[in-house]
Design an enzyme around this catalytic site. Structure first.
Site, PDB file in Angstrom:
ATOM      1  N   ASN A   1      16.652 -11.886  18.516  1.00 13.72           N
ATOM      2  CA  ASN A   1      16.536 -10.557  17.923  1.00 13.72           C
ATOM      3  C   ASN A   1      17.789  -9.720  18.164  1.00 13.72           C
ATOM      4  O   ASN A   1      18.404  -9.778  19.234  1.00 13.72           O
ATOM      5  CB  ASN A   1      15.322  -9.827  18.516  1.00 13.72           C
ATOM      6  CG  ASN A   1      15.123  -8.450  17.902  1.00 13.72           C
ATOM      7  OD1 ASN A   1      15.064  -8.310  16.686  1.00 13.72           O
ATOM      8  ND2 ASN A   1      15.027  -7.432  18.749  1.00 13.72           N
TER       9      ASN A   1
ATOM     10  N   GLY B   1      18.321  -5.737  17.838  1.00 11.92           N
ATOM     11  CA  GLY B   1      17.596  -4.496  17.544  1.00 11.92           C
ATOM     12  C   GLY B   1      18.201  -3.305  18.254  1.00 11.92           C
ATOM     13  O   GLY B   1      18.964  -3.441  19.213  1.00 11.92           O
ATOM     14  N   THR B   2      17.842  -2.129  17.755  1.00 13.05           N
ATOM     15  CA  THR B   2      18.272  -0.874  18.390  1.00 13.05           C
ATOM     16  C   THR B   2      17.055  -0.204  19.000  1.00 13.05           C
ATOM     17  O   THR B   2      16.092   0.117  18.292  1.00 13.05           O
ATOM     18  CB  THR B   2      18.925   0.057  17.357  1.00 13.05           C
ATOM     19  OG1 THR B   2      20.120  -0.553  16.859  1.00 13.05           O
ATOM     20  CG2 THR B   2      19.296   1.397  17.987  1.00 13.05           C
ATOM     21  N   TYR B   3      17.093  -0.013  20.295  1.00 14.62           N
ATOM     22  CA  TYR B   3      16.012   0.627  21.036  1.00 14.62           C
ATOM     23  C   TYR B   3      16.652   1.605  22.015  1.00 14.62           C
ATOM     24  O   TYR B   3      17.689   1.321  22.612  1.00 14.62           O
ATOM     25  CB  TYR B   3      15.176  -0.412  21.796  1.00 14.62           C
ATOM     26  CG  TYR B   3      14.788  -1.576  20.924  1.00 14.62           C
ATOM     27  CD1 TYR B   3      13.764  -1.468  19.995  1.00 14.62           C
ATOM     28  CD2 TYR B   3      15.485  -2.783  20.991  1.00 14.62           C
ATOM     29  CE1 TYR B   3      13.428  -2.528  19.163  1.00 14.62           C
ATOM     30  CE2 TYR B   3      15.160  -3.847  20.167  1.00 14.62           C
ATOM     31  CZ  TYR B   3      14.130  -3.716  19.253  1.00 14.62           C
ATOM     32  OH  TYR B   3      13.819  -4.760  18.430  1.00 14.62           O
ATOM     33  N   ARG B   4      16.036   2.740  22.178  1.00 13.39           N
ATOM     34  CA  ARG B   4      16.650   3.746  23.047  1.00 13.39           C
ATOM     35  C   ARG B   4      16.671   3.262  24.496  1.00 13.39           C
ATOM     36  O   ARG B   4      15.745   2.579  24.958  1.00 13.39           O
ATOM     37  CB  ARG B   4      15.922   5.073  22.926  1.00 13.39           C
ATOM     38  CG  ARG B   4      14.674   5.192  23.736  1.00 13.39           C
ATOM     39  CD  ARG B   4      13.970   6.501  23.451  1.00 13.39           C
ATOM     40  NE  ARG B   4      13.080   6.890  24.520  1.00 13.39           N
ATOM     41  CZ  ARG B   4      12.114   7.792  24.393  1.00 13.39           C
ATOM     42  NH1 ARG B   4      11.921   8.376  23.217  1.00 13.39           N
ATOM     43  NH2 ARG B   4      11.353   8.115  25.416  1.00 13.39           N
TER      44      ARG B   4
ATOM     45  N   HIS C   1       7.580  -3.573  18.073  1.00  9.81           N
ATOM     46  CA  HIS C   1       8.983  -3.957  17.977  1.00  9.81           C
ATOM     47  C   HIS C   1       9.127  -5.452  18.266  1.00  9.81           C
ATOM     48  O   HIS C   1       8.363  -6.019  19.047  1.00  9.81           O
ATOM     49  CB  HIS C   1       9.829  -3.184  18.986  1.00  9.81           C
ATOM     50  CG  HIS C   1      10.009  -1.738  18.652  1.00  9.81           C
ATOM     51  ND1 HIS C   1      10.282  -0.782  19.614  1.00  9.81           N
ATOM     52  CD2 HIS C   1       9.986  -1.079  17.469  1.00  9.81           C
ATOM     53  CE1 HIS C   1      10.401   0.396  19.029  1.00  9.81           C
ATOM     54  NE2 HIS C   1      10.225   0.239  17.738  1.00  9.81           N
TER      55      HIS C   1
ATOM     56  N   GLU D   1      19.134 -11.241  11.849  1.00 13.43           N
ATOM     57  CA  GLU D   1      19.959 -10.077  11.510  1.00 13.43           C
ATOM     58  C   GLU D   1      21.391 -10.494  11.216  1.00 13.43           C
ATOM     59  O   GLU D   1      22.050  -9.920  10.330  1.00 13.43           O
ATOM     60  CB  GLU D   1      19.937  -9.053  12.647  1.00 13.43           C
ATOM     61  CG  GLU D   1      18.651  -8.247  12.779  1.00 13.43           C
ATOM     62  CD  GLU D   1      17.559  -8.946  13.573  1.00 13.43           C
ATOM     63  OE1 GLU D   1      16.459  -8.388  13.700  1.00 13.43           O
ATOM     64  OE2 GLU D   1      17.815 -10.080  14.069  1.00 13.43           O
TER      65      GLU D   1
ATOM     66  N   GLU E   1      13.960  12.899  19.929  1.00 10.93           N
ATOM     67  CA  GLU E   1      13.787  11.729  19.064  1.00 10.93           C
ATOM     68  C   GLU E   1      13.933  12.069  17.576  1.00 10.93           C
ATOM     69  O   GLU E   1      14.051  13.222  17.186  1.00 10.93           O
ATOM     70  CB  GLU E   1      12.418  11.087  19.318  1.00 10.93           C
ATOM     71  CG  GLU E   1      12.460   9.967  20.353  1.00 10.93           C
ATOM     72  CD  GLU E   1      13.143   8.708  19.832  1.00 10.93           C
ATOM     73  OE1 GLU E   1      13.585   8.699  18.658  1.00 10.93           O
ATOM     74  OE2 GLU E   1      13.233   7.727  20.595  1.00 10.93           O
TER      75      GLU E   1
END
Length: 490
Positions: A174, A176-179, A196, A238, A288
């Site tokens: 994966n 991904g963008t996660y905070r 997610h 991706e 957010e």
């Protein structure tokens, strides 16, 4: 040679495409087009968030590069994806390309998937490496984005993580963008929600009581960052999509020094480590994307074990606040196109999907209508997609001749096609996005469907509606008046 689409958009061939394999090349392109400004004077870290908000308030606001940040050694850039002009340039298109044309071009490239990446051995991110006495504050010019954030956050990281059942799987690795909250010199908090992809991977790892390796890449090329925030199927790569969105030019990847996972070769910084199994600590609050603070929650913990970086690494972070801000541009069309593709696969009548509002919490779908109730059926299908299930809350369905990206037309459809008694539906107690302050309890939604399409049998059609059409010669006069305006404005 370039070709043209049916609606007249000039499409560059792969050989002619402008492709950026790193952040720095894209910043050069933005600056050449007047879409990047440099702040040469020293700034306080707490001012960077304000500058991001200020740029977001401008029409086609620029990326902002801070060359000197007080207390730090390295530069910061924000608002890289923060306007439609920057978004168009990311795709190698003219900066004045309309949103609708960008949607259709992105959709065309989407269909080129997969375009596998190429592996490169040498990458500038491997030039420097720290494995002992790690201190992220010495490498990254960290700052608080909004006033009441709990601390410094990484808001634009591209995080690589494996599926421990199939760690060598290219598709199930994966990006991904996660905070991520910086909780110490070598410790991060991460929000990995159950829906997610990384949430699924973490659940698998914890069922084995194993740590989940991660490679946190900062300052990637713009298409890679774009794809990291895009909802696709769990088993889709991706990296293969980056090549497609580069108009067929493969992405460049390289092996991370410690974990051996494949990472974007053009990134500025690669932070490697692992998410501790079954460990949760208080994380947040954080400003957010719905435009409000998220509050504090128990979230996962990342232990950092290695940091690799380019010389003088640029720390890229995004500003997020009350829409519109950078995150809205970043997640607008890459939310819209996947939902469109999923809907189109089931309902070929669907013409376009506008899911640009708050990461798809609000969606407008344009579709041809075959029979009564068709608009509601399209909306129901949207709510069964992986992204729509959690995020989509307010869905408006309009006829095919209504441009879903033109809110004046959408409001016309709403005000002339909707009978509140029969065209408005509420579906209670559905999955939701916990960061939406209206979800109650957090993570649960009531869904709203507004069918603004023209009634068709067997639905009762009380009276016929004949649409107005533009008078003959309208298109010719558009050209004449546009030329007169151009001359009048010099």
């Amino acid at each position: 040679m370039p070709t043209s689409t049916a609606n007249g958009i000039v499409i560059p061939s792969a050989a002619d495409s402008k492709v950026y394999h790193n952040l720095r090349d894209f910043l050069t392109e933005l600056e050449a087009n007047g879409q990047l400004v440099r702040v040469k004077d020293e700034v306080d870290p707490e001012e960077i968030g304000a500058a991001g908000r200020a740029s977001a308030n401008l029409k086609n606001g620029p990326a902002v590069l801070f060359e000197k940040v007080r207390g730090y050694r390295n530069p910061v850039v924000t608002m890289v994806h923060g306007s439609w002009a920057n978004h168009a340039l990311m795709m190698g298109m003219d900066k004045d390309t309309s949103v609708k044309d960008q949607f259709h071009e992105l959709n065309r490239r989407w269909s080129m998937y997969p375009v596998p990446p190429v592996v490169v051995d040498d990458a500038p991110v491997k030039k420097n490496r720290v494995t002992e006495n790690i201190n992220l504050f010495e490498i990254l010019s960290l700052y608080r984005i909004n006033t009441y954030d709990a601390g410094c956050f990484l808001s634009k990281a591209c995080i690589v993580s494996p599926d421990l059942d199939e760690p060598e799987s290219h598709g199930k690795t994966n990006l991904g963008t996660y905070r991520m909250q910086v909780k110490g010199k070598d410790k991060l908090g991460i929000q990995a929600l159950p829906f997610h992809d990384i949430g699924l991977q973490l659940a698998k790892a914890e069922s084995m009581n194993k740590p989940l390796p991660v490679a946190i890449c900062l300052g990637c090329d713009p298409i890679t960052t774009f794809m990291a925030s895009t909802p696709i199927r769990y088993d889709q790569s991706e990296y293969d999509y980056v090549g497609a969105l580069n108009n067929g030019v493969p992405m460049q990847i390289t092996k991370a020094p410690q974990t051996g996972m494949m990472i974007p070769a053009g990134c500025e910084v690669c932070i490697e480590g692992y998410i501790e199994p079954r460990v949760r600590e208080c994380e947040g609050p954080f400003g957010e994307f719905p435009g409000s603070y998220s509050g504090a929650r128990l979230q996962g913990v990342v232990r950092v074990t290695s940091v690799s970086f380019r010389d003088n690494p640029i720390f890229e972070n995004l500003y997020l606040g009350i829409p519109w801000s950078e995150i809205d541009y970043l997640m607008a069309l890459n939310t819209s196109v996947p939902l469109y593709q999923m809907l189109k696969d089931t309902f070929p009548e669907v013409q376009a999907v506008n899911a640009m509002y708050t990461h798809g919490i609000g969606v407008i779908v344009s579709t041809k209508v075959r029979f009564g109730g068709f608009g509601k059926a399209v909306a129901m299908r949207l709510l069964t997609t992986p992204h729509g299930m959690a995020y989509n809350k307010v869905i408006i369905v309009v006829d095919e001749y209504v441009d879903p990206f033109n809110l004046e037309q959408v409001m016309w459809a709403m005000t002339t096609r909707v009978d509140p008694d029969k065209d408005v539906s509420i579906i209670k107690n559905c999955p939701g996005m916990p960061l939406d302050p209206s979800s109650n309890p957090p993570g649960m939604h009531n869904k709203l469907i507004i069918d603004a399409t023209t009634p068709k049998p067997p639905e009762a059609v009380c009276r016929e509606t004949e649409l107005l059409v533009a008078p003959a010669g309208t298109e010719r006069w558009e050209g004449i008046i546009a030329n007169l305006v151009k001359k009048a404005r010099g």
